[in-house]
Design a protein around this motif. Structure first.
Motif, mmCIF file in Angstrom:
data_model
loop_
_atom_site.group_PDB
_atom_site.id
_atom_site.type_symbol
_atom_site.label_atom_id
_atom_site.label_comp_id
_atom_site.label_asym_id
_atom_site.label_seq_id
_atom_site.Cartn_x
_atom_site.Cartn_y
_atom_site.Cartn_z
ATOM 1 N N MET A 9 0.832 -1.209 0.000
ATOM 2 C CA MET A 9 0.000 0.000 0.000
ATOM 3 C C MET A 9 0.861 1.250 0.000
ATOM 4 S SD MET A 9 -2.909 -1.178 2.729
ATOM 5 C CE MET A 9 -3.634 0.468 2.794
ATOM 6 N N ALA A 10 1.931 1.248 0.799
ATOM 7 C CA ALA A 10 2.823 2.400 0.848
ATOM 8 C C ALA A 10 3.462 2.648 -0.512
ATOM 9 C CB ALA A 10 3.897 2.178 1.918
ATOM 10 N N PHE A 11 3.851 1.571 -1.194
ATOM 11 C CA PHE A 11 4.458 1.693 -2.523
ATOM 12 C C PHE A 11 3.487 2.341 -3.503
ATOM 13 C CE2 PHE A 11 5.468 0.071 -6.760
ATOM 14 C CZ PHE A 11 6.812 0.382 -6.861
ATOM 15 N N ILE A 12 2.221 1.930 -3.432
ATOM 16 C CA ILE A 12 1.204 2.497 -4.332
ATOM 17 C C ILE A 12 1.017 3.980 -4.059
ATOM 18 C CG2 ILE A 12 -1.255 2.458 -4.895
ATOM 19 C CD1 ILE A 12 -1.159 -0.588 -4.363
ATOM 20 N N TYR A 13 0.906 4.352 -2.774
ATOM 21 C CA TYR A 13 0.724 5.764 -2.429
ATOM 22 C C TYR A 13 1.900 6.610 -2.878
ATOM 23 C CZ TYR A 13 -3.504 5.637 0.398
ATOM 24 O OH TYR A 13 -4.794 5.551 0.818
ATOM 25 N N ALA A 14 3.090 6.058 -2.776
ATOM 26 C CA ALA A 14 4.282 6.825 -3.138
ATOM 27 C C ALA A 14 4.241 7.284 -4.591
ATOM 28 C CB ALA A 14 5.530 5.994 -2.885
ATOM 29 N N TYR A 15 3.514 6.554 -5.405
ATOM 30 C CA TYR A 15 3.470 6.897 -6.823
ATOM 31 C C TYR A 15 2.140 7.499 -7.255
ATOM 32 C CZ TYR A 15 7.951 4.680 -7.403
ATOM 33 O OH TYR A 15 9.285 4.380 -7.303
ATOM 34 N N THR A 16 1.181 7.624 -6.304
ATOM 35 C CA THR A 16 -0.101 8.216 -6.675
ATOM 36 C C THR A 16 -0.360 9.541 -5.984
ATOM 37 O OG1 THR A 16 -1.216 6.928 -4.950
ATOM 38 C CG2 THR A 16 -1.173 6.000 -7.166
ATOM 39 N N VAL A 17 0.255 9.786 -4.831
ATOM 40 C CA VAL A 17 0.080 11.043 -4.130
ATOM 41 C C VAL A 17 1.130 12.024 -4.619
ATOM 42 C CG1 VAL A 17 0.057 12.170 -1.891
ATOM 43 C CG2 VAL A 17 -0.875 9.858 -2.133
ATOM 44 N N VAL A 18 0.680 13.166 -5.044
ATOM 45 C CA VAL A 18 1.578 14.094 -5.721
ATOM 46 C C VAL A 18 2.407 14.913 -4.746
ATOM 47 C CG1 VAL A 18 1.682 16.063 -7.290
ATOM 48 C CG2 VAL A 18 0.028 14.222 -7.702
ATOM 49 N N GLN A 19 1.743 15.445 -3.726
ATOM 50 C CA GLN A 19 2.409 16.425 -2.881
ATOM 51 C C GLN A 19 2.778 15.840 -1.526
ATOM 52 O OE1 GLN A 19 0.157 19.993 -2.284
ATOM 53 N NE2 GLN A 19 1.745 20.996 -1.114
ATOM 54 N N ALA A 20 4.046 15.883 -1.186
ATOM 55 C CA ALA A 20 4.478 15.426 0.131
ATOM 56 C C ALA A 20 4.091 16.465 1.176
ATOM 57 C CB ALA A 20 5.982 15.210 0.144
ATOM 58 N N GLN A 21 3.954 16.012 2.437
ATOM 59 C CA GLN A 21 3.546 16.902 3.515
ATOM 60 C C GLN A 21 4.751 17.318 4.356
ATOM 61 O OE1 GLN A 21 0.282 17.894 3.554
ATOM 62 N NE2 GLN A 21 0.367 16.746 1.639
ATOM 63 N N ASP A 22 4.594 18.468 5.055
ATOM 64 C CA ASP A 22 5.688 18.901 5.917
ATOM 65 C C ASP A 22 5.704 18.060 7.191
ATOM 66 O OD1 ASP A 22 4.213 20.201 8.187
ATOM 67 O OD2 ASP A 22 3.425 21.416 6.553
ATOM 68 N N ASN A 23 6.728 18.273 7.999
ATOM 69 C CA ASN A 23 6.943 17.425 9.159
ATOM 70 C C ASN A 23 6.058 17.776 10.345
ATOM 71 O OD1 ASN A 23 8.927 16.000 7.812
ATOM 72 N ND2 ASN A 23 10.570 17.344 8.527
ATOM 73 N N LEU A 24 5.212 18.776 10.220
ATOM 74 C CA LEU A 24 4.332 19.181 11.311
ATOM 75 C C LEU A 24 2.863 19.016 10.942
ATOM 76 C CD1 LEU A 24 6.275 22.329 12.579
ATOM 77 C CD2 LEU A 24 6.203 20.061 13.616
ATOM 78 N N ILE A 26 -0.152 15.972 10.062
ATOM 79 C CA ILE A 26 -0.607 14.601 9.852
ATOM 80 C C ILE A 26 -1.825 14.663 8.943
ATOM 81 C CG2 ILE A 26 0.345 13.432 11.850
ATOM 82 C CD1 ILE A 26 -2.230 13.989 13.358
ATOM 83 N N TRP A 27 -1.933 13.683 8.025
ATOM 84 C CA TRP A 27 -3.027 13.741 7.058
ATOM 85 C C TRP A 27 -3.542 12.335 6.753
ATOM 86 C CZ3 TRP A 27 -2.852 11.642 2.034
ATOM 87 C CH2 TRP A 27 -1.602 11.170 1.625
ATOM 88 N N TYR A 28 -4.764 12.298 6.224
ATOM 89 C CA TYR A 28 -5.468 11.035 6.013
ATOM 90 C C TYR A 28 -6.276 11.133 4.720
ATOM 91 C CZ TYR A 28 -4.208 10.840 10.910
ATOM 92 O OH TYR A 28 -3.498 10.879 12.076
ATOM 93 N N ASP A 29 -6.531 9.986 4.127
ATOM 94 C CA ASP A 29 -7.246 9.964 2.853
ATOM 95 C C ASP A 29 -8.690 9.502 2.996
ATOM 96 O OD1 ASP A 29 -6.788 7.324 3.465
ATOM 97 O OD2 ASP A 29 -6.079 6.758 1.469
ATOM 98 N N LYS A 30 -9.175 9.487 4.227
ATOM 99 C CA LYS A 30 -10.568 9.102 4.468
ATOM 100 C C LYS A 30 -11.025 9.715 5.792
ATOM 101 C CE LYS A 30 -8.989 4.636 6.313
ATOM 102 N NZ LYS A 30 -7.571 4.907 6.030
#
Length: 826
Positions: A9-24, A26-30
């Motif tokens: 799942m992590a591998f799939i997200y790495a190639y489908t989510v465009v924008q990385a988040q900053d270190n402060l 937390i985010w979720y897709d649902k």
């Protein structure tokens, strides 16, 4: 199998989510399904848990002073004192079972409960069918704003939610990128007894009444209602009013069912709430504050402020606290997947061994975020769940558990440069000392004040148990006031405010010491406590499980710590010389630490076998942390025994226990073990699971269930790994783990009122700066030799593997220190 699935799942997200988040962030897709997936916001008064649902947003609400009950009743157990002498005699004869049963006779009422305010639901009606896509929700702890984004029917929708400390309101802004796309219906509901009514076309009022009594969730006595709603005397059971106001460019109406908005592009909800709580000693009903006037004033105060202005005021005030400290754990080879996957999946991946220094940085700062959100001057102290609770009978009443948990909540307050946030606890200790004086008199015929293991907003100080139903294992513990007094001293020691010491701290510390002087008895040439328990462990005696004995190690360590602090305060203030001398003489006669047959620090006076060798509490290590009796630098033999105790107890445990263990390992200068405990506490816990302690998807600490003290204990542990000052010196990088070879931390506070920045590289100190806020003498300890040529009047000394540098400082001046190795290579 599960690990491969998560990695996939992590591998799939790495190639489908465009924008990385900053270190402060937390985010979720649902959206959240469970409460420990929802995102917490708060301003010390109002707390909210945001679920981020698309069709019907759920925001669960709390107000920090909303507790059941009323002021504590006195003389509820007038015969209690008559049992003290028989208990002590039974203990002298080692009749432990008899003493245990008699100890129950010295209990009073249970504590009351922190209660949920209610729910704000915002239902959204879409103009076209179909599922929402591109869903995203986050919490940015750099500005304390939560957001939700999604698309539906070609329209992009966004929500921004925050609780402003500047204006004491919850603000929800809903917007769409297409004109007239928003149709919303908002309503309020509650588990309390409430009435709901609209006012005009833009307001909704919810008025509520709190129960007169709520029993703990673990106490269910036959023929006794666990919730009592009415108090015929008109005292118990506070009132509360919540107002919801809407502002929009659409059509707005209000009725009994809620607020309704049609054809809008922007909708902003403002929520304010107030209770009738009027202090720990006032009846919240008949003598309560006017909650209606207070909530009306809150909404009136923002009537002329725009959303943009409210947001700016919120962010400015929040960042003034949060931005004081930064931590950078330099990762030279970061896993590119880490920042591109949802935070719950990222936590799962970490639990399987993935390297993620940025996640550790976030977890450190998250503890500071939660303290800012749950503890502000003028509000109630952070309780077992901070400021967030959804249940009428929450776990352990969501109260103040003062045999470790409440204290742990505030461990990062001073060292984490959030000293102002200590204020609610310090004010609470003032209240507790007042009820505690009555408890000391009524139950023990003693001077001073005492508190036991549980308390509440009404400053309950007696041993709980409904006059005999509690287990002495946890109920009859007598050191709550003595331990809390340490926080008064620590606040002084970090800030060096003489007025605070003289007027607020010292009188309470002194009275706690007076109780302890009366509580101690002499046995075989030593002074010790009797009866005595050790939170919350048992030992075997003649095949029976025993909790009540004499001179438990924690009792003696707390009293030793209290006496030391009172002696120091007395010297600083130049008063009570006679008492000071008495405390010095008494301290010399206190029952000493003992090392047992396994090389461990004994938990009890005698070397008994523990019922649970892996118990979550390590109460007998108080002298290591948060006390200062035991250190590899000053008491190497006791430190070795403490290390053996730690090894025998093991690394498993509840979430908060693991948080405490980070601090133990750091005080033992074992950075790699402290780091292991960080990885232990960051073990992923399923929202509905019952695993060993760790961290929930929203990064709340899992006891389980949720207890916030683990978050705070872990943050304090990070600091102890990087900076210690309890031994009257600034020990730089005392427990640096191999996993953090290079990095920097800025803004940490040390005792003596110093602010410290530290940089390290290749596991060695590179440079440090010390800001002397108060002036005075400063001693720095490091394993790295320093270039101190820019500092005047330095006294240098070698102490084993360490280098010591002592020098006078001037108020407001910055002192720069650098490694000689770094100097030579520049």
């Amino acid at each position: 199998m599960l690990r491969r699935l998560i990695l996939g799942m992590a591998f799939i997200y790495a190639y489908t989510v465009v924008q990385a988040q900053d270190n402060l962030t937390i985010w979720y897709d649902k959206p959240a399904k469970e409460w420990v997936e929802a995102l917490p916001i708060g301003n010390g008064q109002l707390g909210a848990m945001i679920f981020g649902k698309v069709d019907e947003e759920l925001i669960q609400l709390n107000e920090s002073t909303l507790w059941s009950g009323g002021p504590r009743k006195h003389d509820v157990n007038p015969e209690a004192y008559t049992y003290l002498s028989p208990i002590r005699q039974a203990l002298a004869n080692k009749e432990f079972e008899k003493a245990q049963e008699l100890t129950k006779k010295m209990q009073g009422h249970y504590s009351e409960s922190f209660l949920p305010l209610g729910d704000l639901k915002i239902k959204q009606t879409f103009k076209s069918g179909g599922q929402a896509n591109n869903y995203y929700r986050d919490l940015n702890i750099s500005n304390a704003i939560a957001s939700i984004r999604y698309e539906q029917g070609g329209t992009k929708y966004q929500r921004e939610i925050f609780t402003s400390a500047s204006d004491n309101v919850l603000v929800v802004r809903v917007s769409a990128d297409q004109p007239g796309a928003l149709t919303l219906h908002a309503n309020l509901s509650s588990q309390l007894r409430t009435s709901i009514a609209p006012l005009g076309n833009d307001r909704l009022y919810m008025n509520g009444k709190v129960p007169a009594r709520v029993d703990p969730s673990y106490y269910n006595k036959k023929e006794r209602e666990p919730i009592e709603w009415e108090d015929v005397s008109g005292c118990n059971g506070m009132r509360v009013q919540t107002i919801l106001r809407v502002v929009s460019d659409g059509a707005v109406t209000a009725d009994q069912d809620g607020l309704h908005v049609r054809d809008a592009s922007e909708v902003i909800f403002y929520l304010g709430s107030a209770t009738s709580f009027n202090g720990f000693d006032k009846c919240p009903d008949k003598d309560g504050k006017d909650e209606k006037a207070l909530s009306e004033a809150t909404l009136a105060g923002i009537a002329q402020k725009s959303y943009k202005e409210l947001k700016a005021r919120h962010v400015q005030r929040y960042k003034a606290l949060f931005d004081r400290v930064s931590l950078d754990l330099e990762d030279r080879n970061p896993n590119p997947i880490n920042a591109k996957i949802p935070s719950d999946l990222r936590l799962k991946l970490y639990a399987f061994g993935n390297k993620d220094l940025a996640l550790e940085q976030f977890f450190f700062q998250y503890g500071r975020y939660l303290l800012i959100s749950s503890s502000r001057a003028g509000g109630a102290p952070a309780n077992l769940q901070g400021i967030w609770n959804k249940e009428m009978r929450p776990p352990w009443s969501s109260n103040y558990t003062i045999n470790i948990n409440t204290q742990m909540n505030y461990w990062p307050a001073e060292s984490g440069n959030l000293s102002e946030l200590h204020a609610p606890l310090l004010a609470f200790i003032q209240d507790l000392s007042k009820t505690g004086r009555k408890t000391a008199t009524e139950y023990y015929k003693a001077n001073g004040w005492v508190a036991h293991h549980n308390s509440d907003i009404w400053a309950l100080s007696n041993a709980v148990g409904n006059v005999g139903d509690g287990d002495p294992l946890w109920a009859n513990w007598y050191m709550g006031g003595a331990w809390l007094s340490q926080h008064l001293w620590e606040h002084y020691d970090f800030n060096r405010d003489l007025q605070f010491l003289e007027e607020e701290a010292y009188p309470i510390m002194k009275d706690a010491a007076l109780f302890c002087l009366d509580w101690l008895i002499e046995r075989d040439g030593y002074l010790l406590t009797s009866p005595s328990t050790t939170p919350e462990n048992l030992f075997w005696h003649n095949g029976k499980q025993i909790s009540v004995s004499e001179a438990t190690t924690m009792d003696m360590a707390i009293i030793r710590d209290l006496f030391r602090n009172v002696i120091a305060a007395s010297e600083i203030l130049g008063k009570d010389k006679k008492l000071r001398r008495q405390l010095e003489i008494t301290s010399a006669k206190l029952y000493p630490y003992k090392i047992g047959s396994k090389g461990q620090l004994q938990e009890w006076k005698d070397d008994y076998e523990e019922v649970d060798p892996h118990h979550r509490h390590l109460s007998h290590l108080f002298g290591l942390h948060p006390g200062k009796d035991i250190s590899p630098l000053t008491t190497p033999e006791l430190a070795k025994a403490a290390e053996q105790t730690f090894a025998l107890r093991g690394d498993e445990g509840t979430g908060w226990s693991k948080g405490w263990k980070i601090n133990f390992a750091a005080r033992l200068h074992n950075g790699d073990h402290a780091y292991k405990m960080i990885r232990e506490i960051l073990r992923y816990c399923e929202p509905t699971g019952h695993q060993t302690g760790g961290t929930y998807p929203n990064f709340f600490d899992a006891h389980p269930p949720f207890q916030i003290d683990g978050n705070f204990g872990a943050t304090a542990g990070f600091i102890e790994m990087l900076l210690q000052s309890h031994l009257k010196e600034l020990h730089l990088l005392p427990a640096l783990p191999a996993a953090w070879p290079s990095g920097s931390v800025k803004g940490l506070k040390a005792r003596g009122n110093f602010e410290v920045d530290i940089n390290w590289k290749d596991s060695q100190l590179e440079k440090a700066t010390v800001l002397s806020i108060q002036g005075g003498w400063c001693t720095v300890r490091t394993q790295t030799p320093l270039d101190v040529s820019a500092v005047k009047n330095v006294q240098e000394k070698r102490d084993g593997i360490h280098y010591l540098y002592s020098f006078p400082t001037e108020k407001g001046k910055v002192y720069k220190l650098s490694s000689k190795n770094a100097t030579n290579t520049d």
